[in-house]
Scaffold this active site. Structure first.
Site, PDB file in Angstrom:
ATOM      1  CE  LYS A  88      -1.798 -68.967  32.121  1.00 49.80           C
ATOM      2  NZ  LYS A  88      -0.719 -68.599  33.052  1.00 49.80           N
ATOM      3  CD  GLN A  94       0.964 -65.336  33.120  1.00 51.10           C
ATOM      4  OE1 GLN A  94       0.025 -66.014  33.487  1.00 51.10           O
ATOM      5  NE2 GLN A  94       1.903 -65.823  32.339  1.00 51.10           N
ATOM      6  CG  ASP A 127       0.850 -71.041  37.887  1.00 51.75           C
ATOM      7  OD1 ASP A 127       0.617 -71.615  36.806  1.00 51.75           O
ATOM      8  OD2 ASP A 127       0.821 -69.800  38.030  1.00 51.75           O
TER       9      ASP A 127
HETATM   10  N1  GUN Z   1       4.881 -67.270  33.123  1.00 51.11           N
HETATM   11  C1  GUN Z   1       5.322 -68.166  32.216  1.00 51.11           C
HETATM   12  N2  GUN Z   1       4.734 -69.355  32.400  1.00 51.11           N
HETATM   13  C2  GUN Z   1       3.898 -69.210  33.437  1.00 51.11           C
HETATM   14  C3  GUN Z   1       2.989 -70.095  34.094  1.00 51.11           C
HETATM   15  O1  GUN Z   1       2.858 -71.279  33.777  1.00 51.11           O
HETATM   16  N3  GUN Z   1       2.294 -69.549  35.120  1.00 51.11           N
HETATM   17  C4  GUN Z   1       2.456 -68.277  35.523  1.00 51.11           C
HETATM   18  N4  GUN Z   1       1.732 -67.850  36.551  1.00 51.11           N
HETATM   19  N5  GUN Z   1       3.272 -67.437  34.929  1.00 51.11           N
HETATM   20  C5  GUN Z   1       3.990 -67.909  33.899  1.00 51.11           C
END
Ligand code: GUN
Length: 293
Positions: A52, A96, A119
């Site tokens: 990211k 995350q 998100d």
């Molecule tokens: N863990 C698995 N997928 C995601 C996501 O799209 N965003 C976040 N923050 N954590 C995740």
């Protein structure tokens, strides 16, 4: 059969975002900024967050990575989020997941201000999605919609079956595909761990989205000839012959399923890359809402 290449689609989206950011900065505005919080050092989470951050840089976004020890207490994490909520230079915040067991993910999700929740996990954004109001759509289902758009996959009036009902993927995916929007208007069935006759239901799918997190769960006998198959799985499976000691496997047995389909996403190189495209698109939107407010 065509392979829905996430690399190509994500790059096209990133190129467009980058051009927009260059246009803003050429006019004296600051670039968009994403803050990512990583708690602990889960291998997969490390990889996702690094990706990211890297993609932010490639697209002209700023990013701020905050690493917290796995033993951090919940209050400290919530205070860190609150600080970012009040930081006017931060447009998007993500924490995350998964988090260590002593921290409530729900509390964390609800502490992120909905206007910075790129998100799309906050109940306010989830509610907006259900009601067809503008808000942030979770990055993976959003990325899948962008993929369908990129390859102009017709969805209207088709039967979509989504396997999995998570708040991150399955449920928002089912809402998007059933919504009256471009690349929506499907009739949607959500299948889950208590579904009976799953194979018979999958065989009815014109569009099959596998988001259950079980490697190679979807086999050729479950797929209708000519279906569109979207594989959301990204499970690490031990493999001593692989350089890193593991291989990434999707939820679909690609080699046997692909020949039956009209189009299918590969793993890796499919939905995973689109998730980042979705996240960056959300972050640019948060930025636009922020700088034009
Ligand atoms: N863990 C698995 N997928 C995601 C996501 O799209 N965003 C976040 N923050 N954590 C995740």
């Amino acid at each position: 059969m065509i392979v829905l290449d996430g690399k190509i689609a994500a790059q096209a989206i990133k190129d467009k975002l980058k051009a927009q950011v260059e246009n803003f900065t050429a006019n004296g505005l600051r670039p968009p900024k994403l803050a990512a919080i990583l708690v602990g050092s889960n291998g997969a989470s490390e990889t996702y967050v690094a990706s990211k951050v890297k993609n932010c840089a490639e697209t002209g976004f700023e990013s701020l990575l905050i690493r917290l020890d796995a033993s951090v207490d919940e209050t400290t994490l919530l205070q860190t989020i609150e600080k970012l909520n009040h930081d006017h230079t931060v447009d998007g915040i993500l924490v995350q997941l998964p988090l260590p067991k002593h921290i409530s993910e729900q509390k964390v999700i609800e502490t992120i201000h909905p206007a910075k929740d790129v998100d799309g996990f906050h109940p306010v954004n989830a509610g907006k999605l259900v009601q067809g109001l503008p808000g942030f759509i979770p990055a993976t289902p959003y990325g899948i919609m962008l993929l369908l758009e990129h390859f102009d996959i017709q969805t209207k009036s088709k039967h979509a079956v989504v396997i999995g009902r998570s708040n991150i993927v399955g449920r928002p995916m089912s809402i998007l595909l059933s919504s009256n929007i471009p690349y929506g208007n499907c009739t949607v069935t959500i299948a889950h761990s208590h579904t009976q006759n799953l194979k018979a239901i999958c065989l009815q799918a014109d569009i099959l989205v596998a988001a259950l997190g079980k490697p190679e769960f979807v086999t050729a006998d479950m797929v209708k000839p000519g279906a569109i198959v979207i594989d959301v799985g990204i499970t690490r499976v031990e493999d001593a012959t692989a350089k890193k000691g593991f291989r990434i496997k999707g939820d679909v047995a690609f080699n046997e399923v692909a020949p039956k389909t009209t189009a299918i996403t590969p793993v890796p190189g499919g939905v995973g890359l689109m998730t980042i495209a979705g996240l960056l698109t959300n972050t640019l939107q948060a930025y636009l809402n922020n700088v034009t407010a």
